[in-house]
Design a protein around this motif. Structure first.
Motif, PDB file in Angstrom:
ATOM      1  N   THR A  47       0.789  -1.302  -0.184  1.00 45.28           N
ATOM      2  CA  THR A  47      -0.052  -0.072   0.082  1.00 45.28           C
ATOM      3  C   THR A  47       0.968   1.353  -0.150  1.00 45.28           C
ATOM      4  OG1 THR A  47      -0.114  -0.087   2.483  1.00 45.28           O
ATOM      5  CG2 THR A  47      -1.958  -1.160   1.179  1.00 45.28           C
ATOM      6  N   THR A  48       2.136   1.092   0.132  1.00 47.06           N
ATOM      7  CA  THR A  48       2.930   2.471   0.240  1.00 47.06           C
ATOM      8  C   THR A  48       2.886   3.194  -1.036  1.00 47.06           C
ATOM      9  OG1 THR A  48       4.403   1.588   2.061  1.00 47.06           O
ATOM     10  CG2 THR A  48       5.349   3.254   0.870  1.00 47.06           C
ATOM     11  N   PRO A  49       3.312   2.295  -2.066  1.00 44.21           N
ATOM     12  CA  PRO A  49       3.183   3.237  -3.499  1.00 44.21           C
ATOM     13  C   PRO A  49       1.825   4.043  -3.589  1.00 44.21           C
ATOM     14  CG  PRO A  49       4.096   1.081  -3.749  1.00 44.21           C
ATOM     15  CD  PRO A  49       3.414   0.998  -2.408  1.00 44.21           C
ATOM     16  N   MET A  50       0.611   3.300  -3.335  1.00 44.59           N
ATOM     17  CA  MET A  50      -0.552   4.178  -3.348  1.00 44.59           C
ATOM     18  C   MET A  50      -0.564   5.099  -2.469  1.00 44.59           C
ATOM     19  SD  MET A  50      -4.388   2.367  -2.872  1.00 44.59           S
ATOM     20  CE  MET A  50      -4.095   2.209  -1.277  1.00 44.59           C
ATOM     21  N   LEU A 106       1.827   7.120  -1.519  1.00 41.78           N
ATOM     22  CA  LEU A 106       2.661   7.967  -1.842  1.00 41.78           C
ATOM     23  C   LEU A 106       2.077   8.780  -3.034  1.00 41.78           C
ATOM     24  CD1 LEU A 106       6.422   6.343  -1.409  1.00 41.78           C
ATOM     25  CD2 LEU A 106       5.042   8.061   0.205  1.00 41.78           C
ATOM     26  N   ALA A 107       1.320   8.027  -3.822  1.00 43.33           N
ATOM     27  CA  ALA A 107       0.944   8.635  -5.071  1.00 43.33           C
ATOM     28  C   ALA A 107      -0.027   9.563  -4.696  1.00 43.33           C
ATOM     29  CB  ALA A 107       0.334   7.336  -5.972  1.00 43.33           C
ATOM     30  N   ALA A 108      -0.932   9.024  -3.622  1.00 45.28           N
ATOM     31  CA  ALA A 108      -2.204   9.636  -3.424  1.00 45.28           C
ATOM     32  C   ALA A 108      -1.799  11.102  -2.620  1.00 45.28           C
ATOM     33  CB  ALA A 108      -3.054   8.959  -2.308  1.00 45.28           C
ATOM     34  N   CYS A 134      -0.475  18.422  -5.032  1.00 43.55           N
ATOM     35  CA  CYS A 134      -0.819  18.845  -6.107  1.00 43.55           C
ATOM     36  C   CYS A 134      -1.908  20.031  -5.907  1.00 43.55           C
ATOM     37  CB  CYS A 134      -1.251  18.109  -7.341  1.00 43.55           C
ATOM     38  SG  CYS A 134       0.306  17.235  -8.079  1.00 43.55           S
ATOM     39  N   GLY A 179       1.022  12.614  -2.966  1.00 46.92           N
ATOM     40  CA  GLY A 179       1.874  13.330  -3.910  1.00 46.92           C
ATOM     41  C   GLY A 179       0.973  14.142  -5.190  1.00 46.92           C
ATOM     42  N   VAL A 180      -0.045  13.406  -5.582  1.00 49.41           N
ATOM     43  CA  VAL A 180      -0.937  13.771  -6.668  1.00 49.41           C
ATOM     44  C   VAL A 180      -1.852  14.640  -6.178  1.00 49.41           C
ATOM     45  CG1 VAL A 180      -2.369  13.100  -8.637  1.00 49.41           C
ATOM     46  CG2 VAL A 180      -0.504  11.986  -8.248  1.00 49.41           C
TER      47      VAL A 180
END
Length: 320
Positions: free
Chosen positions: A39-42, A44-46, A53, A48-49
């Motif tokens: 779940t870490t990539p998800m 981080l993407a959430a 943003c 970050g994005v």
């Protein structure tokens, strides 16, 4: 009496053994590293994005950024210009009309289709798949299909006139006054299926005793669906409503595919305004101001949802 003691000893021994077995079982839980890694990539993407943003988009809306973002702050100038621009005002009017009408028709037709499916009809799976199929299609494909169908030279109007009705007219996309109605038809066709599925799940979750009680009391079926069952489906209605609202706020693909925002600017939407100012007009500050205004209703809906959930949880805790 001599035989009772061993039984008590056995029971005590068994209970002690069970307690020992239960105790270590509770302490044997290990930290699940696989779930964290997965779940870490998800996460981080959430973060970050979405979070970062969004923060920078709001910051840049107060600057005079052109081709590239900068930090030359000019206060509320971008918002003052935004709300004095006819293109933006038309976009806001269009999205309000499109949003209200699409939600009314999607929720209404979706519930009617759910009631129809709830009758345990034959080939229910087939009908449900057919109705859900438009939602699985890309909005670009949906827009192109309806653009072709509403083309006066190739679509429905041309076909009906070839059958003999030469005065038949069905080309809403060619006129400024009716183009928004053509987009509305395509949007309803695309979104009514998922609303039907959510409503059907809510109907199937109603206790069967409710139906039996209504039949015993002699309440007509349509009144049961409308006045008894529908108020009990608050969760399904809220889910469908929020899904429709978020889809309306970010409507872009179907408009671009059908009309490119035309004729003229009659079908402009806020998302088109944002994209055009960031890319074609090279005005990042103005585009970010428009994007921030689009974000506000979404944040209000999210806050309203959490407030309703908090109030419902509080009522349940008080009832206990």
């Amino acid at each position: 009496m001599a035989q009772v003691a061993p039984v008590e000893d056995n029971l005590g021994t068994r209970s002690g053994t069970a307690a020992k077995a239960i105790g270590p079982a509770r302490t044997r839980r290990k930290f699940n590293y696989q779930s964290v890694i997965g779940t870490t990539p998800m996460i981080l993407a959430a973060v970050g994005v979405f979070v970062i943003c969004i923060i920078f988009s709001i910051i840049w809306s107060f600057t005079n950024s052109k081709l590239f973002p900068n930090f030359n702050f000019i206060g509320m100038a971008q918002y003052q210009r935004l709300w004095s621009t006819d293109r933006w005002l038309i976009s806001v009017n269009n999205i309000w009309f499109f949003g209200i009408m699409s939600m009314i028709f999607n929720m209404g037709f979706g519930y009617l289709l759910a009631v129809f499916m709830d009758q345990r009809i034959r080939q229910e799976d087939l009908f449900r798949s057919i109705i859900l199929y438009p939602f699985a299609m890309s909005l670009v494909v949906t827009g192109l299909v309806w653009q072709w169908m509403m083309d006066p030279n190739l679509g429905i109007q041309a076909a009906v006139r070839q059958w003999g009705w030469t005065s038949f007219q069905f080309a809403p996309l060619v006129k400024n006054e009716t183009a928004i109605y053509g987009i509305l038809i395509g949007g309803i066709w695309n979104g009514v299926g998922v609303t039907m599925a959510i409503m059907l799940a809510g109907l199937r979750g109603v206790d069967g005793e409710i139906w039996k009680a209504a039949k015993i009391d002699g309440i007509p079926t349509w009144r049961t669906y409308l006045f008894i069952v529908l108020p009990m489906m608050r969760g399904a209605i809220a889910t469908a409503f929020i899904l429709q609202c978020t889809g309306v706020v970010r409507v872009f693909d179907i408009v671009v595919a059908m009309t490119q925002g035309g004729p003229g600017i009659s079908t402009q939407m806020p998302a088109i305004y944002v994209i055009q100012h960031i890319t074609d007009r090279v005005n990042v500050g103005q585009g970010m101001a428009a994007a921030t205004m689009m974000l506000m209703p979404v944040m209000i809906l999210i806050a309203l949802q959490y407030f309703l959930q908090w109030r419902a949880a509080r009522k349940r805790s008080k009832a206990i």
